[in-house]
Write a protein that holds these residues in place. Sequence first.
Motif, PDB file in Angstrom:
ATOM      1  N   GLU A  90       0.834  -1.203   0.000  1.00  0.00           N
ATOM      2  CA  GLU A  90       0.000   0.000   0.000  1.00  0.00           C
ATOM      3  C   GLU A  90       0.867   1.251   0.000  1.00  0.00           C
ATOM      4  O   GLU A  90       1.771   1.398   0.821  1.00  0.00           O
ATOM      5  N   ASP A  91       0.584   2.156  -0.918  1.00  0.00           N
ATOM      6  CA  ASP A  91       1.334   3.406  -1.033  1.00  0.00           C
ATOM      7  C   ASP A  91       0.733   4.429  -0.082  1.00  0.00           C
ATOM      8  O   ASP A  91       0.009   5.338  -0.488  1.00  0.00           O
ATOM      9  N   GLN A  99       5.445   2.625  -9.604  1.00  0.00           N
ATOM     10  CA  GLN A  99       4.430   1.638  -9.931  1.00  0.00           C
ATOM     11  C   GLN A  99       5.087   0.329 -10.394  1.00  0.00           C
ATOM     12  O   GLN A  99       6.209   0.323 -10.900  1.00  0.00           O
ATOM     13  N   GLU A 100       4.364  -0.759 -10.224  1.00  0.00           N
ATOM     14  CA  GLU A 100       4.896  -2.076 -10.587  1.00  0.00           C
ATOM     15  C   GLU A 100       5.198  -2.159 -12.078  1.00  0.00           C
ATOM     16  O   GLU A 100       4.465  -1.643 -12.907  1.00  0.00           O
ATOM     17  N   ILE A 325      19.109   9.797 -10.770  1.00  0.00           N
ATOM     18  CA  ILE A 325      18.477  11.054 -10.396  1.00  0.00           C
ATOM     19  C   ILE A 325      16.981  10.771 -10.172  1.00  0.00           C
ATOM     20  O   ILE A 325      16.443   9.782 -10.666  1.00  0.00           O
ATOM     21  N   TYR A 326      16.349  11.642  -9.416  1.00  0.00           N
ATOM     22  CA  TYR A 326      14.947  11.408  -9.063  1.00  0.00           C
ATOM     23  C   TYR A 326      14.007  12.089 -10.039  1.00  0.00           C
ATOM     24  O   TYR A 326      14.165  13.270 -10.362  1.00  0.00           O
ATOM     25  N   ARG A 327      13.014  11.334 -10.496  1.00  0.00           N
ATOM     26  CA  ARG A 327      11.841  11.855 -11.189  1.00  0.00           C
ATOM     27  C   ARG A 327      10.647  10.995 -10.768  1.00  0.00           C
ATOM     28  O   ARG A 327      10.758   9.763 -10.681  1.00  0.00           O
ATOM     29  N   PRO A 328       9.505  11.611 -10.515  1.00  0.00           N
ATOM     30  CA  PRO A 328       8.326  10.823 -10.121  1.00  0.00           C
ATOM     31  C   PRO A 328       7.869   9.838 -11.181  1.00  0.00           C
ATOM     32  O   PRO A 328       7.283   8.804 -10.872  1.00  0.00           O
ATOM     33  N   LEU A 329       8.137  10.135 -12.452  1.00  0.00           N
ATOM     34  CA  LEU A 329       7.632   9.292 -13.536  1.00  0.00           C
ATOM     35  C   LEU A 329       8.669   8.320 -14.081  1.00  0.00           C
ATOM     36  O   LEU A 329       8.489   7.752 -15.159  1.00  0.00           O
ATOM     37  N   SER A 330       9.750   8.117 -13.340  1.00  0.00           N
ATOM     38  CA  SER A 330      10.795   7.212 -13.822  1.00  0.00           C
ATOM     39  C   SER A 330      10.257   5.840 -14.160  1.00  0.00           C
ATOM     40  O   SER A 330      10.659   5.219 -15.146  1.00  0.00           O
ATOM     41  N   TYR A 331       9.342   5.338 -13.364  1.00  0.00           N
ATOM     42  CA  TYR A 331       8.851   3.968 -13.569  1.00  0.00           C
ATOM     43  C   TYR A 331       8.245   3.761 -14.945  1.00  0.00           C
ATOM     44  O   TYR A 331       8.272   2.662 -15.496  1.00  0.00           O
ATOM     45  N   GLN A 332       7.669   4.817 -15.556  1.00  0.00           N
ATOM     46  CA  GLN A 332       7.074   4.656 -16.880  1.00  0.00           C
ATOM     47  C   GLN A 332       8.055   5.023 -18.001  1.00  0.00           C
ATOM     48  O   GLN A 332       7.810   4.722 -19.168  1.00  0.00           O
ATOM     49  N   ASP A 333       9.175   5.642 -17.628  1.00  0.00           N
ATOM     50  CA  ASP A 333      10.175   6.013 -18.624  1.00  0.00           C
ATOM     51  C   ASP A 333      11.286   4.980 -18.766  1.00  0.00           C
ATOM     52  O   ASP A 333      11.922   4.881 -19.812  1.00  0.00           O
ATOM     53  N   PHE A 334      11.534   4.216 -17.713  1.00  0.00           N
ATOM     54  CA  PHE A 334      12.642   3.273 -17.688  1.00  0.00           C
ATOM     55  C   PHE A 334      12.605   2.293 -18.864  1.00  0.00           C
ATOM     56  O   PHE A 334      11.533   1.861 -19.297  1.00  0.00           O
TER      57      PHE A 334
END
Length: 407
Positions: A90-91, A99-100, A325-334
């Motif tokens: 749980e977030d 995100q997974e 480096i930190y970005r909130p949307l990294s999970y969808q860019d990786f």
Amino acid sequence: MRLSNKSWGMWTAALAIVAGSVLTSCNKTPGYGRRTANNPGKKSATTGAEFSFDENDSTNFFVAKNAEQIPGPNLKFIQGGRAVLGSQEEDVMAFRDNQERTVTISNFYMDETEITNNDYREFLFDMKKKVSADSLLKLEPSENVWSGAMSFNDLYQSYYFRFPGFNFYPVAGVSWTQANVYSKWRTEYVQELIRKEREIDSTFTKNQLIERGVAMADFRLPNEGEWEYAAKAMIGTQYLDENQEYGRIYPWDGRGVRNPYNVKRKGKQGDFLANFKRGRGDYAGIAGNQRNDGEILPTNVYDMAPNDFGLYHMAGNMNEWVYDIYRPLSYQDFDDLNPLRKDGVYDEIDNYETSMLSDEFRVYKGGSWKDVAYWLAPGTRRFMHQDSATNSIGFRCAMISIGEKGK
């Protein structure tokens, strides 16, 4: 003379044998069989020229027989593979920044422990011979991280980094930038020790050392994907048919922070598996309690049981810097193979109109002695400026795995 059918058969067989031997003799070029890095043969299969196997020979074509990577001290091999990374619990912070997703991580090595005060003092001792006093001062860990306007932790400001009793406690007050300098120094220092041990010519370039199989791969900070993969250590739940029985919230089995089984550390069932903050104002539990986490501050890097990769304190004790480096949307860019964010491409700063985010903000993970249990989950992530330091962030090094023995 007319030959019988039987005679014709015998002549035909004889001619076939003679023809075969002639063809064989015509094609009798040197054969070397299957060649591997550990068994290259004595001559080139394409030119027939003899190889040189003298490591210090720079005048003839040299081929190394020893193709096994030298990983360096304190490193554990982490076998790569497919994994589901991300926040699978749980977030509660509602960050939604991990995100997974399914990715594949290549083989690599990682320090079995966090870098200790003793390790970092060795680094400073050697750098003292190479840089000015002002430059050396910039590499010192910030001891001010222990002081506070409303707390009495000043004694740690004087003693934590230097007192022998804290030698093998994780170094604190080190920025991301300092951790990277340490990693580069460690590469050069260990490389030189190996060169001297093998009596390799000191004039050889890095490429020549690589060709001889004695070049160190770089020590570096692990990237976020590697760190999270190594922390969860799902290899411990793996069946031979590639099915996994269950997931993990923490780097151990079970849904809690205590040891549910009487395994690995006999007689320790019910013990905490991490050094963390149990609740508001509760850093260790009640004095005399045999089931508290044992430490109010950070603890020895070998305390607590290791995870299934043999890594200690991948939850609690110290948060750890990673390369990204930190970005909130990294999970969808990786990318889905060896994910890493080196810079803000695809998620530029302009997307965050009121944010102070920049490419100087780096991710740290793992939870620490002063964090609550939520942050012990490998899927959680936070960030801080790369030149900042606290008393709850340390680091460990990683290294790529090069090739495979005998291939």
